[in-house]
Design a protein around this motif. Structure first.
Motif, PDB file in Angstrom:
ATOM      1  N   HIS A 186      36.583  55.767  49.892  1.00  0.00           N
ATOM      2  CA  HIS A 186      36.036  55.546  48.854  1.00  0.00           C
ATOM      3  C   HIS A 186      35.421  54.742  48.559  1.00  0.00           C
ATOM      4  O   HIS A 186      34.779  54.079  49.348  1.00  0.00           O
ATOM      5  N   ALA A 187      33.829  54.821  47.579  1.00  0.00           N
ATOM      6  CA  ALA A 187      33.366  54.175  47.229  1.00  0.00           C
ATOM      7  C   ALA A 187      33.657  53.033  46.166  1.00  0.00           C
ATOM      8  O   ALA A 187      35.325  53.197  45.693  1.00  0.00           O
ATOM      9  N   THR A 188      33.445  51.762  45.542  1.00  0.00           N
ATOM     10  CA  THR A 188      32.463  50.984  46.726  1.00  0.00           C
ATOM     11  C   THR A 188      33.408  49.864  46.806  1.00  0.00           C
ATOM     12  O   THR A 188      34.155  49.859  46.204  1.00  0.00           O
ATOM     13  N   PRO A 189      32.442  49.868  47.890  1.00  0.00           N
ATOM     14  CA  PRO A 189      33.215  48.754  48.605  1.00  0.00           C
ATOM     15  C   PRO A 189      33.377  47.438  47.298  1.00  0.00           C
ATOM     16  O   PRO A 189      32.251  46.998  46.405  1.00  0.00           O
ATOM     17  N   ARG A 190      33.930  46.113  47.234  1.00  0.00           N
ATOM     18  CA  ARG A 190      34.542  44.818  46.093  1.00  0.00           C
ATOM     19  C   ARG A 190      34.263  44.120  46.246  1.00  0.00           C
ATOM     20  O   ARG A 190      35.433  43.578  46.939  1.00  0.00           O
ATOM     21  N   THR A 191      33.934  42.788  46.433  1.00  0.00           N
ATOM     22  CA  THR A 191      34.054  41.324  46.598  1.00  0.00           C
ATOM     23  C   THR A 191      35.041  41.162  45.412  1.00  0.00           C
ATOM     24  O   THR A 191      34.630  40.730  44.932  1.00  0.00           O
ATOM     25  N   MET A 243      40.627  48.139  28.553  1.00  0.00           N
ATOM     26  CA  MET A 243      39.126  48.441  28.623  1.00  0.00           C
ATOM     27  C   MET A 243      38.416  47.460  29.006  1.00  0.00           C
ATOM     28  O   MET A 243      37.973  47.465  30.273  1.00  0.00           O
ATOM     29  N   LEU A 244      38.328  45.933  29.420  1.00  0.00           N
ATOM     30  CA  LEU A 244      37.777  44.716  29.868  1.00  0.00           C
ATOM     31  C   LEU A 244      38.585  44.286  31.419  1.00  0.00           C
ATOM     32  O   LEU A 244      38.076  44.753  32.617  1.00  0.00           O
ATOM     33  N   ARG A 288      38.033  48.375  33.493  1.00  0.00           N
ATOM     34  CA  ARG A 288      36.249  48.266  33.763  1.00  0.00           C
ATOM     35  C   ARG A 288      37.045  47.327  35.050  1.00  0.00           C
ATOM     36  O   ARG A 288      35.412  47.088  36.208  1.00  0.00           O
ATOM     37  N   LEU A 289      37.373  46.251  35.295  1.00  0.00           N
ATOM     38  CA  LEU A 289      37.276  45.150  36.188  1.00  0.00           C
ATOM     39  C   LEU A 289      37.225  45.892  37.687  1.00  0.00           C
ATOM     40  O   LEU A 289      37.086  45.324  38.710  1.00  0.00           O
ATOM     41  N   GLN A 338      37.056  48.527  38.216  1.00  0.00           N
ATOM     42  CA  GLN A 338      36.272  49.896  38.818  1.00  0.00           C
ATOM     43  C   GLN A 338      36.620  50.954  38.698  1.00  0.00           C
ATOM     44  O   GLN A 338      36.942  51.849  39.923  1.00  0.00           O
ATOM     45  N   THR A 398      37.996  54.238  36.603  1.00  0.00           N
ATOM     46  CA  THR A 398      36.767  55.034  35.303  1.00  0.00           C
ATOM     47  C   THR A 398      36.965  56.222  34.816  1.00  0.00           C
ATOM     48  O   THR A 398      36.353  57.184  33.991  1.00  0.00           O
ATOM     49  N   LYS A 457      38.397  58.936  31.965  1.00  0.00           N
ATOM     50  CA  LYS A 457      37.584  58.412  30.593  1.00  0.00           C
ATOM     51  C   LYS A 457      38.928  58.067  30.363  1.00  0.00           C
ATOM     52  O   LYS A 457      37.920  57.763  28.782  1.00  0.00           O
TER      53      LYS A 457
END
Lengths: 347, 347, 347
Positions: B21-26, B218-219, B222-223, B225, B227, B229
């Protein structure tokens, strides 16, 4: 046995009692960003590590109100969970800047008790002290709050009412170690006004307004781990509104005051504060200030630092007349906050 | 060729297939602050670097659910973009604490497939594994989700239904390296209750409620990632509501559980989770817990650490009776979440 | 003398005048997290320190739009406090990535002035430059804005209208030092599409929508210290709505564009931007892109980096036909933003 915290009731407090509050809280760069998202603050010292270093503060402190809210929030579960009203605070001094990485712990000593004549409630006076991870005092303040009795028949304690100063003496204000305003960059800070430019009695209308929303004040109040339920639940108050945490209004007014007080970089003390009306989502908050006093203690000689004592007033709706009280001596309609504080400005 | 991701449909999945899976997240201190603004959490370990160090964890971990949400969010575009329903998860273990600076990557293996009798959908079982920048496993879990077929005429795969444990065996729980609760500071943590004080069958009403708002969920979503809908758009569901991400309710319930479970410092496993009703803005969420089991594996001897298995229930509206199911065996009205997890507490 | 900032009026600007804007602002990990909570961004470079390092960028930059918004926000009090309309921007180049710890300062030079025929307003052209704490240019851009006159009788200045390029020449784009896409991990980034896969004229519907809320756009706009009152107060505009900051729509559209443009990792330039309709809470924002041009300057040979020029369009409501203008040549109903930019992608 129930495991949840019922909070302390009036009869649970004893003069001299020390309450050690949970939870220690480390301040981070995340707090600085969140603060900047929640309040329209533009003060140069907490905004820029470069500006802060240019006035002798490195690492850059966070706003004093970050420390205040965190420390205050910790006292809620032990002091004011069963509060009917927050009556006031006094003698709040900021002893040293808080920088990211600092961990703040708070404890309170009960310094006064007075049962009300109705026998159902009483006033509790505490002096709260926040310390960092080295045990150094970050800030301290006195506060008094009206608290319910668990049992109306519990005997009234001997009344003890502490003598609290109407304001912090300028000689008792703490100038942070290293602070030097001699090379102060007024252009970067945003305004040219110096200590000399402010006159006692002068009033400043800060012009801009911000309309409150529920999500924003809840985000803020949670950030400080303040869990008083009236702020978060539509089921906590009869009318279904969520009461805005008083500290949210303080921070909002402080941030709005940038426009006219951009060089009031640091808050040195809060002398007194009254939340004179509830603030709710939908209210548009404005602010104005009055210069109450000025001081430049001899001990600060050479630092380029002076102090101005300000009345910072938040209102619901803009009041260009900047009226604090009506002819009847009561707060004018729309006044939400009357805060008396000392700020440090360049001379 | 379209460049946007249409997501995988049921017939795109094969048993044994590995999805990176994408995206690596720091993870950063910003995430810690955002988490604290979004949820009323006060657990001492993630709140204070000093407290965390005092129990052997330095640097201080972020809450396990931060890692869970990030890892889970990554799987959405590949696993559940065309999902009809999230059916459940199991065998979620937290292998090591996540600290700021860690970068989380996630991959999933398809471990089961079963087409539904209607021929239009099927159940996909995946085991997802999140790793840090050193390739060490941070957490892993199994999840099953009902996914649409692109083409109803596509042949049904051989049904494979994995055997998943009803709960993680206590001996398989991971105590983070270095964790030592022997010098645990109960006053700083906020409550005196130890492992010994909790009894199997005991229920705890966590008292406080929080009213949901759209901006906050929503905040949060999103934090991570995530998505999907339905969480973000009023045009995604027929009634115009934005569905609250189930993980938001988990984090909210976990944070509310502080009141009574302040010493349940770390989540070691999530055994099962059911989102039993949609949560929407305006709902006031409360939580209660039931102690399902206790364990103190011999291998943990000397660490001062014990485990309690909890059912954590979130409800819309407070239910002081703490009723999970009605006489008909169905979830009681108002139940939003039924989460079964292991937590680590001081003995 | 009033101490609050009245802003500059048209007659206060002189060609050649340099405005040094307050407040310098240090970028932190808190900003990165806040950005990720406010926008559904998943680009791998700003999301992961590991991914960023794998393409030669260490420490990991924040999104270019973070720098843009901060720099832009600083200009508001001096340039556009008395603006009637933001007319456009051009020639925006990103000169070097911003990393956490960088402090951004901004100044503007007046490069043009033209009074309007009504005599009440005029157009002010400025070139703004943001620098970091080492004095290196981070980004610069030109902008023109219609500003009110304080005094309609003030004489009109000699008209000076600068010649601005319709787009930044590809040879003038800056590839960040060290950027190397040769070992680019497409799976981690989320999509397989390379520079070669994009064709001039191609349009991409980014599919997902996000419904705007007032608290979110206010949090965002404050984060950038942009204090234009129409964004924050229901008392600033006749209809009581809070106008969404145009930059919020840019960031939202950019984040939505991940779906189809996941490998457009870095924005190198903004060629032009038009905010064609107001955005308000309740609007559901979608985005589509058109590939306007492609470039691979010889000087970039060996870096694996190519550039694509994109028209990024935000709409209120989804328009699967991706229509920019109607037959009358005017923007189609629903178009909120028409942004022309260059992005760097792996070859």
């Amino acid at each position: 046995m129930t495991k949840t915290n019922p909070g302390n009731f009036f009869e649970d407090f004893k003069v001299g009692q020390v309450l050690r509050h949970a939870t220690p809280r480390t301040v981070t760069e995340g707090d600085r960003a969140a603060y900047g998202a929640l309040y329209p603050t533009r003060f140069a010292v907490p905004s820029s590590v470069e500006f802060a270093a240019s006035v002798g503060l490195s690492p850059a402190p966070v706003e004093e109100l970050v420390a205040f809210h965190i420390a205050f929030g910790k006292t809620v579960p032990d002091v004011s969970l069963n509060a009917v009203a927050n009556l006031g605070y006094a003698e709040c001094r900021f002893h040293r800047p808080v920088v990211t990485g600092d961990t703040i712990s708070t404890q309170s000593e009960v310094i006064g008790l007075k049962q009300n004549s109705n026998g159902k409630t009483g006033v509790v006076y505490v002096r709260s002290t926040a310390t960092n991870q080295r045990g150094e005092i970050v800030l301290d303040w006195a506060r008094w709050v009206m608290v319910r009795k668990r049992d109306a028949d519990a005997p009234a304690p001997e009344p003890v009412v502490p003598q609290l100063a109407p304001f912090v003496d300028a000689d008792d204000l703490v100038v942070p170690a290293g602070l030097d305003f001699n090379a102060y960059d007024f252009a970067a800070a945003g305004e040219p006004h110096r200590w000399d430019d402010y006159e006692v009695g002068e009033k400043i209308d800060h012009v801009d307004g911000v309309t409150l929303t529920d999500p924003e004040h809840m985000l803020a109040t949670r950030l400080w781990q303040n869990t008083a339920k009236v702020h978060f639940s539509t089921e906590a108050r009869p009318d279904g509104t969520r009461l805005v945490y008083g500290g949210h209004v303080i921070s909002l007014a402080r941030a709005l005051s940038f426009n006219g007080l951009a060089n009031a970089q640091l808050i040195a003390a809060i002398n007194a504060g009254a939340h004179t009306a509830p603030a709710l989502a939908g209210d548009t908050v404005y602010a104005w200030s009055e210069v109450l006093d000025k001081a430049a203690p001899a001990a600060w000689e050479g630092s380029g630092v002076g102090a101005i004592r300000l009345r910072l007033v938040a209102t619901k709706g803009r009041d260009e007349s900047m009226t604090l009280r009506g002819d009847d001596g009561r707060y004018a309609p729309g006044v939400l906050l009357d805060l008396d504080c000392w700020a440090l400005v360049p001379r």
